[in-house]
Design a protein around this motif. Structure first.
Motif, PDB file in Angstrom:
ATOM      1  N   TYR A 154       0.661  -1.152  -0.043  1.00  0.00           N
ATOM      2  CA  TYR A 154      -0.100   0.167  -0.038  1.00  0.00           C
ATOM      3  C   TYR A 154       0.954   1.356   0.085  1.00  0.00           C
ATOM      4  CZ  TYR A 154      -3.490   3.250   1.860  1.00  0.00           C
ATOM      5  OH  TYR A 154      -4.294   4.426   2.049  1.00  0.00           O
ATOM      6  N   PHE A 196       1.408   6.454  -6.874  1.00  0.00           N
ATOM      7  CA  PHE A 196       0.417   7.111  -7.509  1.00  0.00           C
ATOM      8  C   PHE A 196       0.638   8.791  -7.163  1.00  0.00           C
ATOM      9  CE2 PHE A 196      -3.806   9.219  -6.813  1.00  0.00           C
ATOM     10  CZ  PHE A 196      -4.548   8.628  -7.861  1.00  0.00           C
ATOM     11  N   ALA A 255      -6.274   4.517  -8.674  1.00  0.00           N
ATOM     12  CA  ALA A 255      -7.082   5.221  -7.804  1.00  0.00           C
ATOM     13  C   ALA A 255      -8.220   4.267  -7.064  1.00  0.00           C
ATOM     14  CB  ALA A 255      -7.815   6.437  -8.752  1.00  0.00           C
ATOM     15  N   LEU A 284      -6.867   2.240  -4.296  1.00  0.00           N
ATOM     16  CA  LEU A 284      -7.062   3.129  -2.997  1.00  0.00           C
ATOM     17  C   LEU A 284      -8.224   3.336  -2.463  1.00  0.00           C
ATOM     18  CD1 LEU A 284      -4.543   6.168  -4.011  1.00  0.00           C
ATOM     19  CD2 LEU A 284      -3.876   4.314  -2.733  1.00  0.00           C
ATOM     20  N   HIS A 285      -9.210   3.433  -3.212  1.00  0.00           N
ATOM     21  CA  HIS A 285     -10.629   3.512  -2.720  1.00  0.00           C
ATOM     22  C   HIS A 285     -10.983   2.020  -2.219  1.00  0.00           C
ATOM     23  CE1 HIS A 285     -10.618   7.213  -5.118  1.00  0.00           C
ATOM     24  NE2 HIS A 285     -11.533   7.683  -3.991  1.00  0.00           N
ATOM     25  N   SER A 314     -23.641   8.527  -3.465  1.00  0.00           N
ATOM     26  CA  SER A 314     -22.731   8.796  -2.219  1.00  0.00           C
ATOM     27  C   SER A 314     -22.020   7.609  -2.061  1.00  0.00           C
ATOM     28  CB  SER A 314     -23.201   9.237  -0.970  1.00  0.00           C
ATOM     29  OG  SER A 314     -23.860   8.140  -0.309  1.00  0.00           O
ATOM     30  N   SER A 315     -22.097   6.613  -2.639  1.00  0.00           N
ATOM     31  CA  SER A 315     -21.689   5.111  -2.452  1.00  0.00           C
ATOM     32  C   SER A 315     -20.019   5.125  -2.997  1.00  0.00           C
ATOM     33  CB  SER A 315     -22.510   3.933  -2.769  1.00  0.00           C
ATOM     34  OG  SER A 315     -22.415   3.892  -4.015  1.00  0.00           O
ATOM     35  N   THR A 348     -18.181   4.883  -7.221  1.00  0.00           N
ATOM     36  CA  THR A 348     -16.810   5.471  -7.618  1.00  0.00           C
ATOM     37  C   THR A 348     -16.117   4.446  -8.196  1.00  0.00           C
ATOM     38  OG1 THR A 348     -16.953   6.545  -5.400  1.00  0.00           O
ATOM     39  CG2 THR A 348     -15.061   6.753  -6.309  1.00  0.00           C
ATOM     40  N   LEU A 367     -14.833   4.793 -11.993  1.00  0.00           N
ATOM     41  CA  LEU A 367     -13.383   4.907 -12.292  1.00  0.00           C
ATOM     42  C   LEU A 367     -13.079   3.633 -13.266  1.00  0.00           C
ATOM     43  CD1 LEU A 367     -11.701   5.802  -8.799  1.00  0.00           C
ATOM     44  CD2 LEU A 367     -12.227   7.352 -11.052  1.00  0.00           C
ATOM     45  N   LEU A 381     -18.915  11.094 -12.227  1.00  0.00           N
ATOM     46  CA  LEU A 381     -17.789  11.029 -11.216  1.00  0.00           C
ATOM     47  C   LEU A 381     -17.987  12.247 -10.271  1.00  0.00           C
ATOM     48  CD1 LEU A 381     -15.060   9.551 -10.686  1.00  0.00           C
ATOM     49  CD2 LEU A 381     -14.011  11.244 -12.066  1.00  0.00           C
ATOM     50  N   ILE A 418     -18.691  12.699  -6.358  1.00  0.00           N
ATOM     51  CA  ILE A 418     -17.579  13.497  -5.372  1.00  0.00           C
ATOM     52  C   ILE A 418     -18.137  14.378  -4.745  1.00  0.00           C
ATOM     53  CG2 ILE A 418     -15.444  14.924  -5.338  1.00  0.00           C
ATOM     54  CD1 ILE A 418     -14.485  13.487  -7.826  1.00  0.00           C
ATOM     55  N   ARG A 475     -19.590  13.446   4.096  1.00  0.00           N
ATOM     56  CA  ARG A 475     -18.743  13.013   5.257  1.00  0.00           C
ATOM     57  C   ARG A 475     -17.657  14.276   5.541  1.00  0.00           C
ATOM     58  NH1 ARG A 475     -16.414   8.202   4.592  1.00  0.00           N
ATOM     59  NH2 ARG A 475     -14.475   8.997   5.228  1.00  0.00           N
ATOM     60  N   HIS A 500      -9.992  15.530  -4.021  1.00  0.00           N
ATOM     61  CA  HIS A 500     -11.385  15.250  -4.716  1.00  0.00           C
ATOM     62  C   HIS A 500     -11.686  16.757  -5.350  1.00  0.00           C
ATOM     63  CE1 HIS A 500     -12.002  11.674  -2.004  1.00  0.00           C
ATOM     64  NE2 HIS A 500     -11.596  11.307  -3.335  1.00  0.00           N
ATOM     65  N   CYS A 515      -2.818  15.101  -2.457  1.00  0.00           N
ATOM     66  CA  CYS A 515      -1.928  13.622  -2.523  1.00  0.00           C
ATOM     67  C   CYS A 515      -0.918  13.489  -1.512  1.00  0.00           C
ATOM     68  CB  CYS A 515      -1.628  13.064  -3.862  1.00  0.00           C
ATOM     69  SG  CYS A 515      -2.939  12.591  -4.820  1.00  0.00           S
ATOM     70  N   THR A 531      -2.354  13.874   1.997  1.00  0.00           N
ATOM     71  CA  THR A 531      -3.102  12.381   2.318  1.00  0.00           C
ATOM     72  C   THR A 531      -2.190  11.402   2.346  1.00  0.00           C
ATOM     73  OG1 THR A 531      -4.552  13.342   0.813  1.00  0.00           O
ATOM     74  CG2 THR A 531      -4.972  11.107   1.515  1.00  0.00           C
ATOM     75  N   ARG A 541      -3.759   6.512   9.627  1.00  0.00           N
ATOM     76  CA  ARG A 541      -3.195   5.827   8.313  1.00  0.00           C
ATOM     77  C   ARG A 541      -1.658   5.522   8.516  1.00  0.00           C
ATOM     78  NH1 ARG A 541      -5.547   8.256   4.363  1.00  0.00           N
ATOM     79  NH2 ARG A 541      -4.094   7.336   2.876  1.00  0.00           N
TER      80      ARG A 541
HETATM   81  C1  HEM Z   1     -10.710  10.579 -10.137  1.00  0.00           C
HETATM   82  C2  HEM Z   1     -11.407  10.603  -9.183  1.00  0.00           C
HETATM   83  C3  HEM Z   1     -10.684  10.244  -7.713  1.00  0.00           C
HETATM   84  C4  HEM Z   1      -9.722  10.669  -7.116  1.00  0.00           C
HETATM   85  C5  HEM Z   1      -8.351  10.883  -8.212  1.00  0.00           C
HETATM   86  C6  HEM Z   1      -9.539  10.362  -5.796  1.00  0.00           C
HETATM   87  C7  HEM Z   1      -8.707  10.159  -5.052  1.00  0.00           C
HETATM   88  C8  HEM Z   1      -8.343   9.775  -3.863  1.00  0.00           C
HETATM   89  C9  HEM Z   1      -7.331   9.558  -3.060  1.00  0.00           C
HETATM   90  C10 HEM Z   1      -6.003   9.858  -3.568  1.00  0.00           C
HETATM   91  C11 HEM Z   1      -7.776   8.935  -1.741  1.00  0.00           C
HETATM   92  C12 HEM Z   1      -6.955   8.665  -0.407  1.00  0.00           C
HETATM   93  C13 HEM Z   1      -6.832   7.236  -0.719  1.00  0.00           C
HETATM   94  C14 HEM Z   1      -5.960   6.651   0.451  1.00  0.00           C
HETATM   95  O1  HEM Z   1      -6.118   7.344   1.512  1.00  0.00           O
HETATM   96  O2  HEM Z   1      -5.375   5.815   0.302  1.00  0.00           O
HETATM   97  C15 HEM Z   1      -9.289   9.031  -1.908  1.00  0.00           C
HETATM   98  C16 HEM Z   1     -10.020   8.814  -0.786  1.00  0.00           C
HETATM   99  C17 HEM Z   1     -11.281   8.738  -0.613  1.00  0.00           C
HETATM  100  N1  HEM Z   1     -12.068   9.092  -2.031  1.00  0.00           N
HETATM  101 FE1  HEM Z   1     -11.449   9.431  -3.501  1.00  0.00          FE
HETATM  102  N2  HEM Z   1     -10.830   9.902  -5.408  1.00  0.00           N
HETATM  103  C18 HEM Z   1     -11.738  10.158  -6.634  1.00  0.00           C
HETATM  104  C19 HEM Z   1     -12.992   9.901  -6.614  1.00  0.00           C
HETATM  105  C20 HEM Z   1     -13.867   9.739  -5.525  1.00  0.00           C
HETATM  106  C21 HEM Z   1     -15.310   9.814  -5.701  1.00  0.00           C
HETATM  107  C22 HEM Z   1     -15.998   9.836  -6.930  1.00  0.00           C
HETATM  108  C23 HEM Z   1     -15.750   9.599  -4.385  1.00  0.00           C
HETATM  109  C24 HEM Z   1     -17.050   9.579  -4.049  1.00  0.00           C
HETATM  110  C25 HEM Z   1     -17.669   8.666  -3.347  1.00  0.00           C
HETATM  111  C26 HEM Z   1     -14.584   9.174  -3.485  1.00  0.00           C
HETATM  112  C27 HEM Z   1     -14.502   9.222  -2.198  1.00  0.00           C
HETATM  113  C28 HEM Z   1     -13.578   9.002  -1.519  1.00  0.00           C
HETATM  114  C29 HEM Z   1     -13.647   8.755  -0.056  1.00  0.00           C
HETATM  115  C30 HEM Z   1     -14.738   8.651   0.966  1.00  0.00           C
HETATM  116  C31 HEM Z   1     -12.078   8.479   0.413  1.00  0.00           C
HETATM  117  C32 HEM Z   1     -11.822   8.277   1.819  1.00  0.00           C
HETATM  118  C33 HEM Z   1     -11.411   9.624   2.582  1.00  0.00           C
HETATM  119  C34 HEM Z   1     -11.059   9.380   3.857  1.00  0.00           C
HETATM  120  O3  HEM Z   1     -10.025   8.722   4.079  1.00  0.00           O
HETATM  121  O4  HEM Z   1     -11.791   9.528   4.922  1.00  0.00           O
HETATM  122  N3  HEM Z   1     -13.472   9.526  -4.327  1.00  0.00           N
HETATM  123  N4  HEM Z   1      -9.835   9.427  -2.960  1.00  0.00           N
END
Ligand code: HEM
Lengths: 277, 459
Positions: free
Chosen positions: A187, A194, A233, A236-237, B19-20, B24, B28, B83, B87, B94, B174, B405, B408, B438
């Motif tokens: 990870y 990434f 990506a 990661l999700h 929201s799910s 996503t 993606l 998308l 987001i 959240r 995001h 990034c 995070t 983390r």
């Molecule tokens: C191209 C689109 C997106 C990119 C580049 C992206 C990028 C990221 C990254 C880099 C993380 C951190 C992951 C980690 O901690 O390892 C993350 C976490 C997350 N993403 Fe996204 N994301 C995208 C789209 C979305 C969408 C559409 C959603 C909608 C549900 C979403 C929901 C979340 C949530 C809920 C987290 C976790 C947040 C937390 O740690 O509390 N992401 N995303």
């Protein structure tokens, strides 16, 4: 007279030896072989660095004067270099030794492919005007750091899968670090990859905008790097939000690395602008 | 999120759908897999190309599904739209919760939580408790941050935390994705991409747009190409293309500069890029005229459309034009000069002099054979002319994405607890535990290091 090609050929053999040492350390359970492996790896890395540096100097002597990242040969050599650098960093940072068994062979394979494949010319040639930009250096370095992260993650994922096959708690498999540690390291490497792939795509976009006036034109190489980015990506999700761990993540990471390889090698089979590297 | 599941109104269901994170993942991966198609099937090629390559049936399928221009197809844009909605909804869902964590009314540390943790660094020490507390407080403050002290039944506990704010990092990532897409939309609505070819010496203000064949746009300034220059390496590879350009507004010169590949000119939100070049015409053409009868060769420096008298009183010759390509009975002769012979009786015969075939004119069988000995090329410069007002949003997105990034991935919200228990007569027992949202591996290493330093401090 020592030239860069010779230095890089030597590097290839040194890296081969490193892989042998790590594999030996694992199969014979000899910690000192892994220590020796790291020492030799550092030597190989020094040699690799010198080879790249010398090639840079040679290109100036030939009057072309450009950073040595402009064709397949140079990029593979540089790929080896980045994976080696990252692996050395990881071993020191996380103080785990045996994890090199599946990562160090990648370092060797990349440079061996560069040196030995008959399809890859190691001639230094001039750059076309579009490639003459400082963005080239930043773009190539960051993309390759990204690829290196994914390559090491790939090595770890394979190791995870191998490890999880080992039922017997004393066997070969059990000598690898615990599943939890490998999973966490995978990870970490994916996050590293990434971030740098992101920066790599961005520097590429900024450069394209300054050279051609569009930051994104959906050419196959660009599109494939985006595909790779989207796959990671997703990884990661899946891990953060859907709680995927272990084997499942290992498989997604392997899929991601296949996309990296296609971005790197496969795209040259498709039509497009990026055909140089 | 769980709470809402009980009152399943239709609106709620829609909200839940958007929201799910499952959506996503689906979006993606769909973007990734559909993008592959566009790299396998060449985009925006001509109809004939698809017909030839894929046959009638497939071409029709491709056209009706917009696969020939798939990155602008409705279904691809729909995925991007999904998308964005995903987001936004997810962040709304959240952010409130995260916000409360980032800005709590009061930071509370729960000793029980740390006590229950499995991974702890422990050691004993025979210094008095107060002395240890004082020393460790100083160290924690330096390594982590503000320290809270709590007295326990057996001694004291010290808490410190850092990086609460890093939880905002994901939202920044995001947000950056949205900025990128907003920038792209702005660019495609209010921007344009075009090109123009300007021969050396010429001025123009009309460009040809790339979207839609042969659509034109008039700029509110005009561009003159003063000169174009190309340099080659000895290997024949091109080294540098350079256009010297003057911009004019209402006929007045406002700016003169060079445009090179990688060094565009930006003016009033419009960018001009060097993209290609070619031969537009020729100057100072030296023609050799060989007489069939006498075998004499005459050489003459010509200008276009200025007739020259032929020797032996055989009429006149006019060099009319230079053409970059010429179709002669179905063959393209490449670059040619075109002229004509006007006989004394005023009959005209056209003369074609291809550069690739110097003896071509012999075939015509005229009294004189014309050939071009020497000329100076007049280039045209091919410029790309773009306007993209969305690019600043995109660049802002780029910066936010990198910063987000970084935060995070490499930073985390970490809390440390150092508990010091008095063991009657046997010195103090020190326990160090830590949690983070983390990067557990690096937290562990950091805690180990902290423990080592604390052990050393006691002596
Ligand atoms: C191209 C689109 C997106 C990119 C580049 C992206 C990028 C990221 C990254 C880099 C993380 C951190 C992951 C980690 O901690 O390892 C993350 C976490 C997350 N993403 Fe996204 N994301 C995208 C789209 C979305 C969408 C559409 C959603 C909608 C549900 C979403 C929901 C979340 C949530 C809920 C987290 C976790 C947040 C937390 O740690 O509390 N992401 N995303």
């Amino acid at each position: 007279m020592m030239n860069s090609s010779m230095l890089l050929s030597i590097t290839t053999f040194v890296y081969a030896f490193v892989s042998v040492l790590y594999i030996g350390a694992w199969t014979f359970k000899k910690e000192f072989l892994a220590k020796l492996g790291m020492a030799v790896l550092i030597c190989g890395f020094a040699c690799n660095t010198a080879g790249i540096g010398l090639r840079w100097v040679e290109s100036y002597q030939m009057g072309y004067g450009h950073a040595p990242f402009s064709n397949m040969y140079e990029s593979l050599v540089f790929f080896s270099w980045t994976v080696a650098a990252l692996y050395i960093f990881v071993e020191f940072k996380y103080r785990e030794r045996i994890i090199g068994v599946f990562a160090t062979p990648l370092i060797f394979l990349a440079i061996a492919y560069a040196s030995l494949s008959p399809n890859i010319a190691d001639k230094i040639s001039p750059l076309i005007p579009a490639l003459k930009s400082n963005w080239l250096i930043g773009h190539v370095i960051t993309c390759f750091l990204g690829y290196a992260g994914f390559a090491v993650a790939f090595g770890f994922s394979i190791m995870y899968l191998v490890r999880s096959e080992g039922k017997d708690e004393k066997g070969l498999m059990a000598r690898l670090p615990s599943s939890a540690v490998i999973d966490e390291l995978t990870y970490q490497m994916v996050m590293f990859g990434f971030l740098f792939l992101t920066i790599g795509i961005i520097t590429g976009a900024v450069w394209a905008n300054s050279a051609w006036g569009t930051y994104w034109s959906w050419d196959p190489k660009e599109t494939w790097s985006l595909i790779t980015w989207l796959i990671y990506a997703t990884l990661l999700h899946l891990r953060m939000m859907r709680g995927w761990h272990g084997k499942k993540i290992a498989w997604v990471s392997i899929l991601g690395f296949m996309a990296v390889l296609f971005t790197y090698f496969g795209v040259n089979l498709l039509p497009g602008l990026h055909s140089y590297a | 999120m769980k709470k809402k599941a009980s009152n399943q109104g239709p609106l709620n269901r829609v909200w839940m759908f958007f929201s799910s994170v499952r959506l996503t993942v689906v979006v993606l991966l769909s973007l990734a897999f559909t993008s592959v198609i566009g790299t396998l099937i060449p985009q925006n090629a001509s109809e004939v190309f698809y017909l030839k390559k894929y046959g009638q049936g497939w071409s029709q399928v491709f056209t009706s599904l917009d696969i020939v221009d798939m990155y602008n197809a409705w279904w691809f844009l729909l995925l991007l739209g999904l998308l964005v909605v995903n987001i936004i909804v997810c962040s709304f869902e959240r952010l409130g919760y995260t916000w409360k964590i980032i800005f709590p009314k009061k930071v509370v540390f729960r000793l029980e939580r740390f006590r229950r943790m499995k991974d702890k660094e422990t050691f004993t020490c025979d210094r008095p408790l107060d002395d240890l507390v004082g020393r460790y407080e100083g160290l924690l403050k330096k390594r982590v941050g503000k320290v809270t002290r709590e007295t326990t039944e057996t001694g004291a506990a010290l808490f410190a935390e850092t990086g609460r704010w890093t939880r905002i990092g994901v939202y920044v990532v995001h947000l950056s994705v949205i900025l990128l897409l907003v920038g792209a939309v702005i660019g495609s609505i209010w921007g344009f991409k075009g090109r123009v070819s300007i021969p050396e010496g010429d001025t123009t203000d009309v460009i040809e747009l790339r979207q839609g064949e042969h659509e034109h746009l008039t700029l509110d300034f005009s561009v003159r190409c003063n000169s174009f220059d190309v340099k080659f390496y000895d290997t024949g590879h091109p080294d540098e293309f350079k256009s010297n350009i003057t911009l004019l507004e209402k006929g007045k010169e406002v700016l003169t500069t060079d445009i090179l590949v990688n060094h565009p000119l930006r003016y009033k939100g419009i960018s001009l890029y060097q993209s290609n070049y070619g031969t537009a015409s020729a100057r100072n053409v030296t023609v050799s005229v060989t007489s069939r009868d006498s075998g004499m060769v005459y050489q003459k420096l010509l200008e276009f459309n200025k007739p020259m008298d032929l020797p032996e009183n055989r009429g006149r010759f006019v060099m009319e034009r230079f053409a970059p390509g010429y179709n002669f009975r179905g063959h393209n002769l490449g670059e040619v000069f075109v002229g004509k012979v006007i006989a004394p009786d005023a009959t005209e015969t056209s003369v074609i002099i291809p550069l690739k075939f110097p003896t071509f004119d012999k075939m015509r069988g005229g009294q004189f054979v014309f050939a071009v000995e020497d000329f100076e090329k007049q280039y045209y410069t091919g410029l790309q002319v773009n306007k993209d007002p969305g690019v600043w949003y995109v660049y802002a997105g780029f910066i936010l994405m990198i910063v987000g990034c970084w935060v995070t991935f490499f930073m985390s919200h970490q809390s440390y607890c150092v508990e010091i228990r008095n063991q009657d007569g046997a010195g103090a027992l020190v326990e160090i535990s830590a949690v983070a949202n983390r990067n557990s591996q690096s937290l562990k290493l950091k805690t180990e290091k902290l423990a080592t330093t604390m052990k050393e401090l006691k002596s």
